[in-house]
Design a protein around this motif. Sequence first.
Motif, mmCIF file in Angstrom:
data_model
loop_
_atom_site.group_PDB
_atom_site.id
_atom_site.type_symbol
_atom_site.label_atom_id
_atom_site.label_comp_id
_atom_site.label_asym_id
_atom_site.label_seq_id
_atom_site.Cartn_x
_atom_site.Cartn_y
_atom_site.Cartn_z
ATOM 1 N N TRP A 134 18.047 7.089 17.930
ATOM 2 C CA TRP A 134 16.599 7.126 18.112
ATOM 3 C C TRP A 134 16.337 8.414 18.904
ATOM 4 O O TRP A 134 16.922 8.835 19.841
ATOM 5 C CB TRP A 134 16.058 5.912 19.053
ATOM 6 C CG TRP A 134 16.073 4.631 18.177
ATOM 7 C CD1 TRP A 134 17.097 3.646 18.028
ATOM 8 C CD2 TRP A 134 15.222 4.257 17.152
ATOM 9 N NE1 TRP A 134 16.803 2.605 17.382
ATOM 10 C CE2 TRP A 134 15.592 2.876 16.520
ATOM 11 C CE3 TRP A 134 14.297 4.777 16.519
ATOM 12 C CZ2 TRP A 134 14.919 2.252 15.657
ATOM 13 C CZ3 TRP A 134 13.346 4.280 15.551
ATOM 14 C CH2 TRP A 134 13.904 2.986 14.929
ATOM 15 N N ASN A 150 9.183 -3.492 14.546
ATOM 16 C CA ASN A 150 8.900 -2.435 15.642
ATOM 17 C C ASN A 150 7.936 -3.290 16.747
ATOM 18 O O ASN A 150 6.693 -3.318 16.693
ATOM 19 C CB ASN A 150 8.052 -1.214 15.161
ATOM 20 C CG ASN A 150 7.864 -0.282 16.344
ATOM 21 O OD1 ASN A 150 8.414 -0.345 17.384
ATOM 22 N ND2 ASN A 150 7.065 0.772 16.113
ATOM 23 N N ALA A 191 5.070 -1.348 18.543
ATOM 24 C CA ALA A 191 3.873 -0.773 17.763
ATOM 25 C C ALA A 191 2.504 -1.303 18.337
ATOM 26 O O ALA A 191 2.650 -2.586 18.886
ATOM 27 C CB ALA A 191 3.909 -0.848 16.217
ATOM 28 N N SER A 199 14.876 -6.287 15.118
ATOM 29 C CA SER A 199 13.960 -5.299 16.067
ATOM 30 C C SER A 199 14.401 -4.024 15.688
ATOM 31 O O SER A 199 15.702 -3.702 15.473
ATOM 32 C CB SER A 199 13.991 -5.511 17.554
ATOM 33 O OG SER A 199 15.501 -5.313 18.020
ATOM 34 N N PHE A 200 13.665 -2.932 15.987
ATOM 35 C CA PHE A 200 14.108 -1.562 15.825
ATOM 36 C C PHE A 200 15.405 -1.326 16.595
ATOM 37 O O PHE A 200 16.243 -0.608 16.516
ATOM 38 C CB PHE A 200 12.999 -0.671 16.385
ATOM 39 C CG PHE A 200 12.132 -0.335 15.282
ATOM 40 C CD1 PHE A 200 11.805 -0.895 14.248
ATOM 41 C CD2 PHE A 200 11.105 0.952 15.610
ATOM 42 C CE1 PHE A 200 11.142 -0.473 13.095
ATOM 43 C CE2 PHE A 200 10.588 1.353 14.426
ATOM 44 C CZ PHE A 200 10.411 0.656 13.076
ATOM 45 N N ASP A 229 7.818 5.218 15.042
ATOM 46 C CA ASP A 229 6.556 4.568 15.481
ATOM 47 C C ASP A 229 5.490 4.818 14.672
ATOM 48 O O ASP A 229 4.451 4.077 14.796
ATOM 49 C CB ASP A 229 6.340 4.977 16.924
ATOM 50 C CG ASP A 229 7.488 4.494 17.980
ATOM 51 O OD1 ASP A 229 7.962 3.456 17.725
ATOM 52 O OD2 ASP A 229 7.893 5.222 18.710
#
Length: 318
Positions: free
Chosen positions: A13, A315, A318, A291-292, A91
Motif C-alpha cells: 500500500w 475498504n 472509506a 478487508s483492504f 481509497d
Amino acid sequence: MRGLQAEAGVLSWRTEAAVALAPGQVRVRIRAAGINRADLLQKAGNYPPPPGATDILGLECAGEVVEICGDSRWSVGDRVCALLAGGGMADEVVIDGRHLLPVPQGMGWEDAAAIPEVFSTAWLNVFELGAAQPGEKVLIHAGASGVGTAAIQLCKAFGNPCWVTLGSQEKLDICKALGAQGGVLRHEGISGLKADGPFDVVLDPVGANYASDHLDLLALDGRWVMIGLMGGRQAELDLAKVLVKRLQLTGSTLRTRSADFKAGLLARMEERLWPLFETGQLKPLVAKTYSFEQAEEAFAELARDQIVGKIVLVNGQA
C-alpha cells in the motif's frame, strides 16, 4: 490516498497525491473492489496497465460520488460502481463519468463491486461479439469463475442453454444450480461435451489446450471468442474444419478498449441488464470478502482456484 500496487510479485500500500479532475470526470470514494485474474497477472508482472492508466491494481469497484467536474449525470452522494483500467484498490478513484453505473436498488457495496468487470466481459463476448441468439447453445470455460458465473446467469436470462468446463464436481453442481445444463471436469478432457453440442458460441479463457477440440465442438457458423490464454498460446489447428464450418475466431480484450467503446458498452448493459439486477434475476456471486488490509490473503485465495464466483476487498476506512 492509499493505493495497492505490486512490485516483483509483492503487494504494498502506497500513499499518493489525489488526482485533479478534468471535465467529465468523477471522483469516487471506494467502498469495495473486486479482484480478478487480471490482477493476479499484473501482480506477477505479466499484465501491465495500458499506457496512461495507473499502476494501482483493480479493474472494478463500488463507492460514493464525492466530486464531479463539468456536466454530469451524477451528483455528490450517488452510489455507483465502476469499470476501470486500473485504480480500484484504493481509497478513491478518478474516472470518466461514462464508465460508472448506478448501484442496483437494495444492493450492498460488496455485491456492486463484483458486477462491472465480469458482467461486462460476459455480455460483450457472448452476446455482442459472440452474437448469441435465443436458443443457441453456449460453451463456457472456467464456468465457476467470476466471468463464468456471470455468463451462466446471462445465458439463462436470455434463453441460451449453456454448458461449462471447470475443476471439480462441487463447482459443477453450483454452476448447474445457477442455470448451466451440464458440463465436464477439465481433467477428463472436453471432448466428452460432443454429445451435448454442437455449440454456437464458445467463451474461451483457456486458449491452446482446448483449441483443436473447439473445431469439433462448434456448430456450423459457430463463434469462438477467446478472452485469455490460461492454457497456452501455441496450438496446431486443422484449418479445413474452420473453412468447412465457416467458423469465426475472435480475440477479445476489454481493458485496452477506448473510453468511447467502454461508455457505449456500459450504456447498453444498463439498458438491457440493470432491470434484471433490480428484480434479482441477475446477481453477482461473491464467494468471500476480505478487508483492504487482508489483500495478500485475498490474492492467495484467488490463486488457489477453489472458489466459485468473486473475491471482493472491502475498504473499512472509506
